[in-house]
Design a protein around this motif. Structure first.
Motif, PDB file in Angstrom:
ATOM      1  N   SER A 115       0.837  -1.204   0.000  1.00  0.00           N
ATOM      2  CA  SER A 115       0.000   0.000   0.000  1.00  0.00           C
ATOM      3  C   SER A 115       0.866   1.246   0.000  1.00  0.00           C
ATOM      4  O   SER A 115       1.934   1.264   0.620  1.00  0.00           O
ATOM      5  CB  SER A 115      -0.917   0.004   1.230  1.00  0.00           C
ATOM      6  OG  SER A 115      -0.130   0.013   2.409  1.00  0.00           O
ATOM      7  N   GLN A 116       0.370   2.267  -0.680  1.00  0.00           N
ATOM      8  CA  GLN A 116       1.123   3.518  -0.766  1.00  0.00           C
ATOM      9  C   GLN A 116       0.988   4.292   0.533  1.00  0.00           C
ATOM     10  O   GLN A 116      -0.054   4.261   1.190  1.00  0.00           O
ATOM     11  CB  GLN A 116       0.614   4.374  -1.927  1.00  0.00           C
ATOM     12  CG  GLN A 116       0.974   3.804  -3.278  1.00  0.00           C
ATOM     13  CD  GLN A 116       0.495   4.723  -4.390  1.00  0.00           C
ATOM     14  OE1 GLN A 116      -0.609   5.224  -4.347  1.00  0.00           O
ATOM     15  NE2 GLN A 116       1.342   4.930  -5.372  1.00  0.00           N
ATOM     16  N   THR A 117       2.002   5.000   0.907  1.00  0.00           N
ATOM     17  CA  THR A 117       1.953   5.864   2.082  1.00  0.00           C
ATOM     18  C   THR A 117       2.137   7.294   1.621  1.00  0.00           C
ATOM     19  O   THR A 117       2.334   7.568   0.444  1.00  0.00           O
ATOM     20  CB  THR A 117       3.063   5.501   3.086  1.00  0.00           C
ATOM     21  OG1 THR A 117       4.330   5.834   2.499  1.00  0.00           O
ATOM     22  CG2 THR A 117       3.012   4.021   3.426  1.00  0.00           C
ATOM     23  N   HIS A 118       2.098   8.207   2.595  1.00  0.00           N
ATOM     24  CA  HIS A 118       2.217   9.617   2.250  1.00  0.00           C
ATOM     25  C   HIS A 118       3.582   9.966   1.670  1.00  0.00           C
ATOM     26  O   HIS A 118       3.773  11.051   1.162  1.00  0.00           O
ATOM     27  CB  HIS A 118       1.950  10.480   3.490  1.00  0.00           C
ATOM     28  CG  HIS A 118       3.055  10.417   4.504  1.00  0.00           C
ATOM     29  ND1 HIS A 118       3.176   9.368   5.398  1.00  0.00           N
ATOM     30  CD2 HIS A 118       4.097  11.254   4.758  1.00  0.00           C
ATOM     31  CE1 HIS A 118       4.242   9.572   6.177  1.00  0.00           C
ATOM     32  NE2 HIS A 118       4.813  10.705   5.815  1.00  0.00           N
ATOM     33  N   SER A 119       4.553   9.022   1.764  1.00  0.00           N
ATOM     34  CA  SER A 119       5.905   9.317   1.284  1.00  0.00           C
ATOM     35  C   SER A 119       6.029   9.150  -0.222  1.00  0.00           C
ATOM     36  O   SER A 119       7.082   9.425  -0.773  1.00  0.00           O
ATOM     37  CB  SER A 119       6.924   8.402   1.982  1.00  0.00           C
ATOM     38  OG  SER A 119       6.663   7.057   1.646  1.00  0.00           O
ATOM     39  N   LEU A 128      -1.107  15.249   5.392  1.00  0.00           N
ATOM     40  CA  LEU A 128      -0.741  14.871   6.751  1.00  0.00           C
ATOM     41  C   LEU A 128      -1.145  13.433   7.068  1.00  0.00           C
ATOM     42  O   LEU A 128      -0.581  12.802   7.966  1.00  0.00           O
ATOM     43  CB  LEU A 128      -1.394  15.832   7.754  1.00  0.00           C
ATOM     44  CG  LEU A 128      -0.948  17.297   7.636  1.00  0.00           C
ATOM     45  CD1 LEU A 128      -1.737  18.175   8.604  1.00  0.00           C
ATOM     46  CD2 LEU A 128       0.549  17.439   7.893  1.00  0.00           C
ATOM     47  N   ASP A 129      -2.122  12.920   6.320  1.00  0.00           N
ATOM     48  CA  ASP A 129      -2.540  11.535   6.561  1.00  0.00           C
ATOM     49  C   ASP A 129      -1.709  10.594   5.685  1.00  0.00           C
ATOM     50  O   ASP A 129      -0.666  10.974   5.152  1.00  0.00           O
ATOM     51  CB  ASP A 129      -4.034  11.374   6.287  1.00  0.00           C
ATOM     52  CG  ASP A 129      -4.406  11.810   4.861  1.00  0.00           C
ATOM     53  OD1 ASP A 129      -3.485  11.965   4.043  1.00  0.00           O
ATOM     54  OD2 ASP A 129      -5.613  12.000   4.578  1.00  0.00           O
ATOM     55  N   ASN A 130      -2.149   9.385   5.504  1.00  0.00           N
ATOM     56  CA  ASN A 130      -1.391   8.399   4.741  1.00  0.00           C
ATOM     57  C   ASN A 130      -1.705   8.403   3.249  1.00  0.00           C
ATOM     58  O   ASN A 130      -1.287   7.510   2.524  1.00  0.00           O
ATOM     59  CB  ASN A 130      -1.651   6.995   5.303  1.00  0.00           C
ATOM     60  CG  ASN A 130      -0.876   6.759   6.588  1.00  0.00           C
ATOM     61  OD1 ASN A 130       0.124   7.434   6.842  1.00  0.00           O
ATOM     62  ND2 ASN A 130      -1.358   5.814   7.387  1.00  0.00           N
ATOM     63  N   SER A 131      -2.450   9.405   2.794  1.00  0.00           N
ATOM     64  CA  SER A 131      -2.761   9.460   1.367  1.00  0.00           C
ATOM     65  C   SER A 131      -1.526   9.879   0.565  1.00  0.00           C
ATOM     66  O   SER A 131      -0.552  10.411   1.106  1.00  0.00           O
ATOM     67  CB  SER A 131      -3.911  10.430   1.111  1.00  0.00           C
ATOM     68  OG  SER A 131      -3.566  11.730   1.547  1.00  0.00           O
ATOM     69  N   SER A 132      -1.588   9.635  -0.726  1.00  0.00           N
ATOM     70  CA  SER A 132      -0.437   9.901  -1.590  1.00  0.00           C
ATOM     71  C   SER A 132      -0.260  11.391  -1.848  1.00  0.00           C
ATOM     72  O   SER A 132      -1.225  12.164  -1.845  1.00  0.00           O
ATOM     73  CB  SER A 132      -0.623   9.181  -2.929  1.00  0.00           C
ATOM     74  OG  SER A 132      -0.735   7.797  -2.741  1.00  0.00           O
TER      75      SER A 132
END
Length: 388
Positions: free
Chosen positions: A3-7, A61-65
């Motif tokens: 899964s993609q993270t905010h990074s 700020l959340d885990n979205s891309s």
């Protein structure tokens, strides 16, 4: 698949950037250009140092891309096409492609960029019409497609762009009538110059400050402009406008520069201003069919520094009231190629810093006066002619 993270950048955005670069001839990409720094072995929005120059992203700020929000290609002459994949960058707010060599149409998919505030594509080789979908970009504040090879009409529903403050379609092949643009109520700069627009001047947004309509085929009168009380710079030169350069346009208090040259005007209406008058500094009206005597009331425009009334049909003497002005506030005065006659005001023969010309008239013009250089008309052109 992890899964993609905010990074990491949203995959669709990364793929779109790849397509943008792939559609450009690599031989046109110089080592120092922004595009050369797009190294897809690293994440576009996480890159540091000198990678992915010209790209800005948002950092949630959340885990979205992360999403690409700005693309600013340095104008180094990139050759190629703008890929339809540009439409996948749906968080884009700024797209600047100025001063490159993009060719072909502006892709219809640009209509998907609903968050765009600035779209600047000037000085390229784009062809075809403006995509109709551009008129749905409600957040657009600046649209500049000047200096391309675009054609067709101005979309009539362009007035839906209520946020627009700057619009330039200049130096293209647009044609047709200019639609009513009063709906663009926030517009302050409108540049439609060097196209093939014809017909009367349209109704225009009342907040307009800068208006450039030169080098078209516009006809009719200046009357629609008298409502533009905020206007500062007006250029309608090199058209087919006629009638009067009217007092209600010349007296617009904010206008600093007025260029109505190379039209078919026959009358110059100057109102006398005894108190604080207009801010007009530059009046350019050469190359018309203006006739009669030179307007004495020009001296009441206290801010005026440059006057060009050359290549008209003015006759009679130069008003004595012009004399003090050439020794004080008037820096440029062009009255050449008219049918002016008689002696010069005495101040004209004294040492003066004014630049300009009185040549090709019917004046008694001493050869030691710089403004007289170039000579006068032969007497056969002057006797009994243009006595108004």
């Amino acid at each position: 698949m992890p899964s993609q993270t905010h990074s990491s950048t949203l995959q669709d955005d990364t793929l779109a950037l790849r397509e943008i670069k792939r559609a450009i001839d690599p031989n046109s990409v110089t080592p120092s250009s922004y595009l050369n720094s797009w190294d897809f072995s690293v994440d576009p929005c996480e890159s540091t140092d000198s990678q992915f120059l010209g790209i800005l992203c948002n950092m949630p700020l959340d885990n979205s891309s992360s999403r690409v929000t700005e693309i600013d290609l340095d104008g180094i002459g990139c050759e190629g096409f703008l890929t339809p994949a540009i439409g996948n960058l749906t968080e884009l707010t700024v797209l600047n492609l100025n001063n490159n060599k993009f060719r072909g149409p502006i892709p219809e998919t640009i209509a998907k960029l609903r968050k765009l505030t600035r779209l600047t594509m000037s000085q390229n080789f784009f062809t075809g019409a403006i995509p109709q979908g551009i008129t749905g970009l409600k957040n657009l504040q600046c649209l500049d497609v000047s200096g391309n090879r675009l054609s067709g009409l101005i979309p009539t529903n362009i007035t839906g762009l209520r946020s627009l403050t700057y619009l330039s379609l200049s130096n293209n092949g647009f044609a047709g009538r200019i639609p009513n643009l009063t709906g663009l109520w926030q517009l302050h700069t409108l540049d439609l110059s060097v196209n093939q627009f014809y017909g009367d001047l349209p109704n225009l947004p009342v907040r307009l400050r800068n208006m450039y309509f030169h080098h078209n085929i516009l006809s009719g009168h200046l009357t629609p402009l008298k409502r533009l009380i905020h206007l500062k710079w007006l250029d309608v030169s090199d058209n087919r406008l006629s009638g009067a350069i009217s007092g209600d346009v010349l007296s617009l208090r904010g206008v600093v520069h007025l260029n109505v040259s190379f039209n078919r005007f026959t009358t110059l209406e100057i109102i006398n201003y005894s108190l604080q008058g207009p801010r007009l500094q530059v009046l350019e009206a050469q190359g018309n069919h203006l006739r009669g005597h030179l307007p004495v009331n020009l001296v009441s425009f206290v801010n005026l520094t440059t006057i060009n009334l050359a290549n008209n049909q003015f006759s009679g003497p130069i008003p004595l009231e012009y004399g003090p002005k050439v020794q004080t506030s008037w820096g440029r005065l062009y009255l050449d190629h008219n049918f002016l006659s008689g002696n010069l005001p005495s101040e004209f023969t004294h040492s003066t810093n004014v630049r300009g010309s009185l040549a090709n008239n019917c004046l008694k013009c001493p050869t030691n006066v710089v403004l007289c250089h170039g000579g006068q008309r032969p007497s056969t052109e002057c006797v009994g002619q243009h006595n108004v």
